[in-house]
Design a protein around this motif. Structure first.
Motif, short mmCIF file in Angstrom:
data_model
loop_
_atom_site.label_atom_id
_atom_site.label_comp_id
_atom_site.label_asym_id
_atom_site.label_seq_id
_atom_site.Cartn_x
_atom_site.Cartn_y
_atom_site.Cartn_z
N TYR A 16 -75.47 26.93 15.39
CA TYR A 16 -76.55 27.11 16.35
C TYR A 16 -77.39 28.27 15.85
O TYR A 16 -77.05 28.90 14.85
N CYS A 17 -78.50 28.51 16.47
CA CYS A 17 -79.36 29.58 15.98
C CYS A 17 -80.06 30.28 17.14
O CYS A 17 -80.07 29.80 18.26
N PHE A 18 -80.60 31.43 16.81
CA PHE A 18 -81.47 32.14 17.73
C PHE A 18 -82.59 32.75 16.90
O PHE A 18 -82.50 32.85 15.69
N SER A 19 -83.64 33.12 17.59
CA SER A 19 -84.80 33.68 16.91
C SER A 19 -85.10 35.04 17.51
O SER A 19 -85.03 35.23 18.73
N LEU A 20 -85.43 35.98 16.65
CA LEU A 20 -85.73 37.32 17.10
C LEU A 20 -86.72 37.97 16.13
O LEU A 20 -86.51 37.93 14.91
N ASN A 21 -87.78 38.51 16.66
CA ASN A 21 -88.78 39.20 15.84
C ASN A 21 -89.27 38.37 14.65
O ASN A 21 -89.40 38.86 13.55
N LYS A 35 -87.77 36.07 13.00
CA LYS A 35 -86.72 35.61 12.10
C LYS A 35 -85.76 34.72 12.85
O LYS A 35 -85.42 34.98 14.00
N ALA A 36 -85.30 33.67 12.20
CA ALA A 36 -84.26 32.82 12.76
C ALA A 36 -82.93 33.31 12.20
O ALA A 36 -82.85 33.76 11.06
N VAL A 37 -81.89 33.24 13.01
CA VAL A 37 -80.55 33.60 12.57
C VAL A 37 -79.65 32.40 12.83
O VAL A 37 -79.52 31.95 13.97
N LEU A 38 -79.07 31.88 11.75
CA LEU A 38 -78.14 30.76 11.86
C LEU A 38 -76.74 31.30 12.11
O LEU A 38 -76.29 32.20 11.40
N LEU A 75 -70.29 33.30 10.73
CA LEU A 75 -71.30 33.84 9.83
C LEU A 75 -72.64 33.89 10.56
O LEU A 75 -72.97 32.98 11.32
N ALA A 76 -73.39 34.93 10.31
CA ALA A 76 -74.74 35.07 10.87
C ALA A 76 -75.69 35.26 9.69
O ALA A 76 -75.69 36.31 9.04
N ILE A 77 -76.48 34.23 9.41
CA ILE A 77 -77.35 34.20 8.24
C ILE A 77 -78.81 34.21 8.69
O ILE A 77 -79.29 33.24 9.27
N PRO A 78 -79.54 35.30 8.43
CA PRO A 78 -80.96 35.31 8.78
C PRO A 78 -81.77 34.47 7.79
O PRO A 78 -81.47 34.42 6.61
#
Length: 141
Positions: free
Chosen positions: A101-106, A108-111, A72-75
């Protein structure tokens, strides 16, 4: 409602991680998110990439032990407490988080989440009206 993640078993030896990443770079595969869990003998590299099927085939062709997994990818926003608030929706429904884990883009964090029950997780997303990212959305990020 899910994205493909590539899980790669990496021998814990000098240069192995770089070799694997170079295979993907040579084919212009963009890495969106990455995490490594390791032991003294091996690691598991988990990747979210722009072309997961292509990346998977490249790895297999080069005898790299890998598999594709739906996650799942949850912003969410990256403010204090936002991760806890999002995860509480799954916890209230009795779901365990196998890893995250997560990443951040623009801004927003995405879990990235893997739970113990994908169908119940999908129902949680609907019930709590959570945003999610699908595979085709990744190239737009």
């Amino acid at each position: 409602m899910t994205v493909n993640q590539i899980s790669i078993f990496v021998e814990n030896k000098y240069g192995k991680l770089c070799e694997i990443l170079a295979l993907l770079a040579d084919e212009s595969i963009h890495i969106i998110a990455a995490t490594v869990a390791d032991t003294s003998e091996y690691g598991i590299l988990r990747l979210i990439v722009t072309e997961p099927e292509k990346a998977f085939q490249i790895l297999k062709k080069n005898n790299v032990s890998a598999n594709l997994t739906d996650v799942l990818a949850i912003p969410t926003d990256s403010s204090a407490g936002s991760f806890a608030k999002t995860l509480s929706c799954f916890t209230k429904s009795g779901l365990s988080i196998e890893y995250m884990y997560c990443f951040s883009l623009n801004g927003k964090a995405v879990l990235i989440l893997r739970t113990n029950d994908r169908e119940v997780a999908r129902e949680v997303i609907r019930r709590y009206n959570l945003d999610y990212i699908c595979e085709h959305d990744l190239v737009k990020l």
